[in-house]
Motif scaffolding. Sequence first.
Motif, PDB file in Angstrom:
ATOM      1  N   PRO A 239      76.491  16.264  39.521  1.00  0.00           N
ATOM      2  CA  PRO A 239      75.653  15.269  38.823  1.00  0.00           C
ATOM      3  C   PRO A 239      76.455  14.196  38.094  1.00  0.00           C
ATOM      4  O   PRO A 239      76.038  13.035  38.055  1.00  0.00           O
ATOM      5  CB  PRO A 239      74.835  16.117  37.843  1.00  0.00           C
ATOM      6  CG  PRO A 239      75.642  17.371  37.648  1.00  0.00           C
ATOM      7  CD  PRO A 239      76.333  17.614  38.948  1.00  0.00           C
ATOM      8  N   CYS A 240      77.581  14.564  37.494  1.00  0.00           N
ATOM      9  CA  CYS A 240      78.377  13.569  36.766  1.00  0.00           C
ATOM     10  C   CYS A 240      78.957  12.526  37.711  1.00  0.00           C
ATOM     11  O   CYS A 240      78.941  11.321  37.424  1.00  0.00           O
ATOM     12  CB  CYS A 240      79.496  14.263  35.991  1.00  0.00           C
ATOM     13  SG  CYS A 240      78.913  15.355  34.682  1.00  0.00           S
ATOM     14  N   LEU A 241      79.445  12.995  38.852  1.00  0.00           N
ATOM     15  CA  LEU A 241      80.008  12.069  39.836  1.00  0.00           C
ATOM     16  C   LEU A 241      78.921  11.186  40.433  1.00  0.00           C
ATOM     17  O   LEU A 241      79.128   9.981  40.643  1.00  0.00           O
ATOM     18  CB  LEU A 241      80.728  12.854  40.930  1.00  0.00           C
ATOM     19  CG  LEU A 241      81.480  12.039  41.981  1.00  0.00           C
ATOM     20  CD1 LEU A 241      82.575  11.195  41.328  1.00  0.00           C
ATOM     21  CD2 LEU A 241      82.066  12.953  43.051  1.00  0.00           C
ATOM     22  N   TYR A 242      77.757  11.775  40.661  1.00  0.00           N
ATOM     23  CA  TYR A 242      76.641  10.999  41.236  1.00  0.00           C
ATOM     24  C   TYR A 242      76.196   9.883  40.285  1.00  0.00           C
ATOM     25  O   TYR A 242      75.780   8.811  40.736  1.00  0.00           O
ATOM     26  CB  TYR A 242      75.467  11.928  41.547  1.00  0.00           C
ATOM     27  CG  TYR A 242      74.237  11.221  42.043  1.00  0.00           C
ATOM     28  CD1 TYR A 242      74.236  10.560  43.263  1.00  0.00           C
ATOM     29  CD2 TYR A 242      73.065  11.205  41.289  1.00  0.00           C
ATOM     30  CE1 TYR A 242      73.107   9.898  43.722  1.00  0.00           C
ATOM     31  CE2 TYR A 242      71.934  10.555  41.727  1.00  0.00           C
ATOM     32  CZ  TYR A 242      71.963   9.903  42.950  1.00  0.00           C
ATOM     33  OH  TYR A 242      70.848   9.238  43.395  1.00  0.00           O
ATOM     34  N   LEU A 268      86.065   6.608  35.959  1.00  0.00           N
ATOM     35  CA  LEU A 268      85.293   7.843  35.959  1.00  0.00           C
ATOM     36  C   LEU A 268      85.557   8.611  34.673  1.00  0.00           C
ATOM     37  O   LEU A 268      86.660   8.573  34.118  1.00  0.00           O
ATOM     38  CB  LEU A 268      85.679   8.730  37.153  1.00  0.00           C
ATOM     39  CG  LEU A 268      85.517   8.145  38.554  1.00  0.00           C
ATOM     40  CD1 LEU A 268      85.935   9.175  39.593  1.00  0.00           C
ATOM     41  CD2 LEU A 268      84.084   7.692  38.802  1.00  0.00           C
ATOM     42  N   THR A 269      84.537   9.315  34.217  1.00  0.00           N
ATOM     43  CA  THR A 269      84.731  10.215  33.086  1.00  0.00           C
ATOM     44  C   THR A 269      85.566  11.407  33.542  1.00  0.00           C
ATOM     45  O   THR A 269      85.758  11.633  34.743  1.00  0.00           O
ATOM     46  CB  THR A 269      83.386  10.698  32.538  1.00  0.00           C
ATOM     47  OG1 THR A 269      82.714  11.442  33.570  1.00  0.00           O
ATOM     48  CG2 THR A 269      82.525   9.521  32.114  1.00  0.00           C
ATOM     49  N   SER A 270      86.041  12.190  32.591  1.00  0.00           N
ATOM     50  CA  SER A 270      86.854  13.355  32.944  1.00  0.00           C
ATOM     51  C   SER A 270      86.060  14.360  33.764  1.00  0.00           C
ATOM     52  O   SER A 270      86.575  14.951  34.728  1.00  0.00           O
ATOM     53  CB  SER A 270      87.392  14.020  31.676  1.00  0.00           C
ATOM     54  OG  SER A 270      86.318  14.391  30.811  1.00  0.00           O
ATOM     55  N   ASP A 271      84.763  14.530  33.413  1.00  0.00           N
ATOM     56  CA  ASP A 271      83.923  15.461  34.179  1.00  0.00           C
ATOM     57  C   ASP A 271      83.707  14.949  35.607  1.00  0.00           C
ATOM     58  O   ASP A 271      83.747  15.718  36.572  1.00  0.00           O
ATOM     59  CB  ASP A 271      82.571  15.645  33.494  1.00  0.00           C
ATOM     60  CG  ASP A 271      82.697  16.418  32.188  1.00  0.00           C
ATOM     61  OD1 ASP A 271      83.691  17.165  32.047  1.00  0.00           O
ATOM     62  OD2 ASP A 271      81.801  16.286  31.335  1.00  0.00           O
ATOM     63  N   ALA A 272      83.488  13.638  35.721  1.00  0.00           N
ATOM     64  CA  ALA A 272      83.295  13.056  37.048  1.00  0.00           C
ATOM     65  C   ALA A 272      84.572  13.151  37.880  1.00  0.00           C
ATOM     66  O   ALA A 272      84.520  13.412  39.095  1.00  0.00           O
ATOM     67  CB  ALA A 272      82.853  11.601  36.922  1.00  0.00           C
TER      68      ALA A 272
END
Length: 469
Positions: A239-242, A268-272
């Motif tokens: 979900p974070c990458l999406y 991108l965020t760290s989670d992404a």
Amino acid sequence: MATGLTINFTKTTYVPMHVISSMADSIASTLQCPTSTFPQIYLGLPLTPTRLPTNAFLPIIERCRKFLTGWRAKILSKGDRLILLSAVLDSLLVYFMSVFTIPKSVLKTLDSIRRAFFWAAEETCTGAQCLVAWKNVCKPKNCGGLGLKNLHQQNKCLHMKFAVKALLPDTTPWLEWIALQHPNALIAPQNSHSFICRTINQQLPALHAISFVLTNSGTNTYFWLDTWLHSQPLATLFPCLYSHTTIPLARVAAVLNHGLETILRNRLTSDAATELCSLLSLLQDFQVSQGPDERYLNGGLRFSTRAAYQLVIADTDDDAHAVAIWSSCVPNRVKIFAWLLFRGRLNSKSNLIRKHIVPDALGPRCGFDGETASHIFLDCPLAQRIWQRIGLSPPNSIDSLWDCRLPNQLDALIWYSILLIILWKIWDSRNAMIFEQQNHHSIFTLKRIIDDLMFWTHRMKKTAQKQAT
């Protein structure tokens, strides 16, 4: 001209478009046919270049009312009305719903017509006459409903076939027209696109939810939203990458050819970033082939409107009584009675006093204050005498009726039918006291149970033959 066929101008109308009125009159005079406007009726459907007004759907409503008027609903049981609604009236709407999105106001009117016909055998009905909410009536039988169509969901599933056809490898003229007039309409949808493009894009989320794809070339598989690489869509799995994608409707082939980074934002965020590494690792195991992508509904079936509808309205909670009721051999009116009984919706005095229809809850035969379904069929002295004469011990609750001791060498489906006949005749005797002032003795009620068993023996024989084969 070689066939000798000519245009009959007396049956022809002329609809001018983007033409000044003086020129339109001149053309109509030359053709010698009357001038008309949209919508135009073609193959029974109103055609128009703009959105249909609500009054264009009035012929459907009037046609339904015309059918109901000729069915003499007052002399039909609820079982007969259920058959007419499911076999005739629901089918009457399919052709129109296959093309147009029916407005909510029209669907509400159609549901009110169907509801009044089923519950009251009238053109209108009150809430007190509707023993079960209509949304529950329209559930499948195994989910606690009567299997009537949910018109809104049926309308959506009929339109879903356009989305499925748009994702097939075969090229058709209408898809070529979409590609020419609205390039990338299925990748970057816009409100300015045509009706068919908007219809396809509106149904894509529902199609993604009930289908999966065996991906080969990837040209007709959505990278994020389809279930193709994992048991879940990648948008759900990452979900974070999406949330960082720039093209939610990107196809698999385009992503693999140009790289995943081309459809992601720069930062991108760290989670992404963590999810990106996991996704790239997952993609390493996928190999593109030359075959076409194959889309299946959940369960492995090829797409059909019927199968899609069953998946869309499927309920996670099955009705514990459905198999016993609907697999029995009794007529539909008895099955509907049993359906109401096990849902606690019979018109017992306790239910009627809650609706402020009767002043008290006294039982009509024994005078018990607080007549419930459990009292009518299990605790009332008349019911207990009937159970004793049959040689059965009634259970403590209605839900436990199926747990009664099964007679030896008797098929379970036959026993379900016998049990429903017993309950039906106890209810019939109770109603005879209220509406006809007839006090049936337990022996008389038992005789009527035997008469019905003899009368419906042919139904049980057919069931036994099916079991044998």
